[in-house]
Design an enzyme around this catalytic site. Structure first.
Site, PDB file in Angstrom:
ATOM      1  N   THR A  94       7.353   1.269   0.471  1.00  0.00           N
ATOM      2  CA  THR A  94       8.535   1.784  -0.089  1.00  0.00           C
ATOM      3  C   THR A  94       8.683   3.281  -0.293  1.00  0.00           C
ATOM      4  OG1 THR A  94       8.394  -0.313  -1.517  1.00  0.00           O
ATOM      5  CG2 THR A  94      10.158   1.267  -2.040  1.00  0.00           C
ATOM      6  N   HIS A 125       4.039  -3.748   9.666  1.00  0.00           N
ATOM      7  CA  HIS A 125       2.837  -3.864   8.935  1.00  0.00           C
ATOM      8  C   HIS A 125       1.795  -4.663  10.218  1.00  0.00           C
ATOM      9  CE1 HIS A 125       4.175  -3.408   4.901  1.00  0.00           C
ATOM     10  NE2 HIS A 125       5.068  -4.503   4.912  1.00  0.00           N
ATOM     11  N   SER A 130      -1.971  -5.249  -6.458  1.00  0.00           N
ATOM     12  CA  SER A 130      -0.553  -5.134  -6.242  1.00  0.00           C
ATOM     13  C   SER A 130      -0.012  -6.192  -5.507  1.00  0.00           C
ATOM     14  CB  SER A 130      -0.085  -4.123  -5.437  1.00  0.00           C
ATOM     15  OG  SER A 130       1.013  -3.609  -5.472  1.00  0.00           O
ATOM     16  N   TYR A 185      -2.635   6.752  -0.372  1.00  0.00           N
ATOM     17  CA  TYR A 185      -1.960   6.635  -1.557  1.00  0.00           C
ATOM     18  C   TYR A 185      -2.404   7.523  -2.678  1.00  0.00           C
ATOM     19  CZ  TYR A 185       0.982   4.158  -5.016  1.00  0.00           C
ATOM     20  OH  TYR A 185       1.694   3.949  -6.051  1.00  0.00           O
ATOM     21  N   THR A 238       0.881  -1.328  -0.027  1.00  0.00           N
ATOM     22  CA  THR A 238       0.072   0.029  -0.034  1.00  0.00           C
ATOM     23  C   THR A 238       1.128   1.266   0.063  1.00  0.00           C
ATOM     24  OG1 THR A 238      -0.362  -0.004   2.413  1.00  0.00           O
ATOM     25  CG2 THR A 238      -2.003  -1.355   1.097  1.00  0.00           C
TER      26      THR A 238
END
Ligand code: A3P
Length: 312
Positions: free
Chosen positions: A69, A124, A154, A213, A66
């Protein structure tokens, strides 16, 4: 001590509900309401027992795929900008996951990062399973969520890529989709994870910043400024004038990071560096999900989030 931990962990895990995972040889275990891979689970339990957060720490929390990175690189660039700029940053030669470790994998090494002035750690872990010291220390938590359709797609691609590189049979799209809808995905159920942090962010807006995002993609400079302010590293007027926020956004953009040699590389063991960079787009689910699948996911999301004030 390690032997004792190992023993009690093995005893504990043998009592947990388990389910077939998304094609990897190990099962997922349901721990405190969420499905975890056993390796990560061990790190989570260990962190719950011994991780000592400090009030100056910054925790980046989210579900896999989500925006980990991206957010790792943005937060790292913000925090280290007094030492590095967009031509000297370690982000140009290191994977963002190398400069910001995961709590459940490397928390024992974290004090070293703190000592070097980078008090940033990612996890996470769902809100309800965070180590007590994180909540007690009052450290800042940044949560990022992503549209469930793009998150699923993803995750599905990532999973397929890893399994293929290990010569394992990837899970079929429809089977993965069923499992995701049922809540059986890594650190899932997706909705419970998001809602846990969403509700906590409403209760403690000064401690938890809840980001999306898609919104960040839409106006990245604005959100980078908000982010810097929230984590206690606000840009000065001089920095605004010299467009430091813009430079950080550009350095951490998908286009820039994904083209760096280090991030194109196939090194990194089971998860190769280049696997963290696929398309970095909003709405790619359209190329993967049928309209029935998309409608079903939307329906579940609507149901689960109804009354929460959150829309994703
Ligand atoms: P896609 O698979 O949709 O392309 P995570 O970092 O949590 O593992 O998430 C990976 C997702 O974020 C992938 O999405 C990846 O391409 C995207 N991503 C990686 N770096 C990014 C960046 N700098 N900006 C935006 N998205 C990025």
């Amino acid at each position: 001590k390690d032997v004792e931990f190992e023993k009690s962990f093995n005893e504990m895990i043998s009592t947990l509900p388990k389910r077939k995972s998304w094609g990897i040889p190990e099962d997922y275990f349901q721990y405190q309401g969420f499905w975890l891979h056993p390796t990560y689970l061990k790190g989570v339990v260990s962190a719950q027992q011994q991780f000592q957060a400090q009030s100056t720490d910054i925790m980046l929390c989210n579900l896999p795929k989500t925006g980990t990175t991206w957010l790792k690189s943005l937060i790292f660039a913000i925090v280290t900008r007094a030492s590095f700029d967009d031509s000297t940053s370690p982000l140009l030669s290191k994977l963002p996951h190398e400069v910001v470790p995961f709590m459940e994998l490397y928390h024992a090494d974290f004090p070293t990062y703190r000592d070097h002035g980078v008090p940033v750690l990612a996890t996470h872990v769902p809100y309800s399973s965070l180590p007590r010291s994180i909540l007690d220390s009052g450290c800042k938590i940044v949560y990022v969520c992503r549209n469930p359709k793009d998150s699923f797609v993803s995750l599905y691609h990532f999973n397929t890529t890893i399994l293929t590189s290990m010569n394992l049979q990837p899970l079929d799209l429809y089977e993965a989709f069923e499992m995701f809808c049922e809540g059986v995905s890594v650190y899932g159920p997706y909705w419970d994870h998001v809602l846990g942090y969403w509700k906590a962010s409403l209760e403690h807006p000064d401690k938890i910043l809840f980001l999306q995002y898609e919104e960040m993609k839409d106006d990245n400079v604005l959100y980078v400024k908000k982010l810097a302010e929230f984590i206690g590293y606000p840009f000065t007027s001089d920095e605004h004038r010299t467009e430091v926020p813009e430079k950080i956004v550009k350095m951490c953009s998908f286009e820039n990071l994904s083209n760096l040699e280090v991030n194109r590389s196939e090194k990194g063991g089971m998860i190769q560096n280049n696997m963290y960079f696929r398309k970095g787009k909003v709405g790619d689910w359209m190329n993967c999900l049928t309209s029935e699948m998309a409608e079903r996911l939307d329906r579940i999301t609507q149901q689960k989030l109804s009354g929460s004030g959150l829309s994703i």
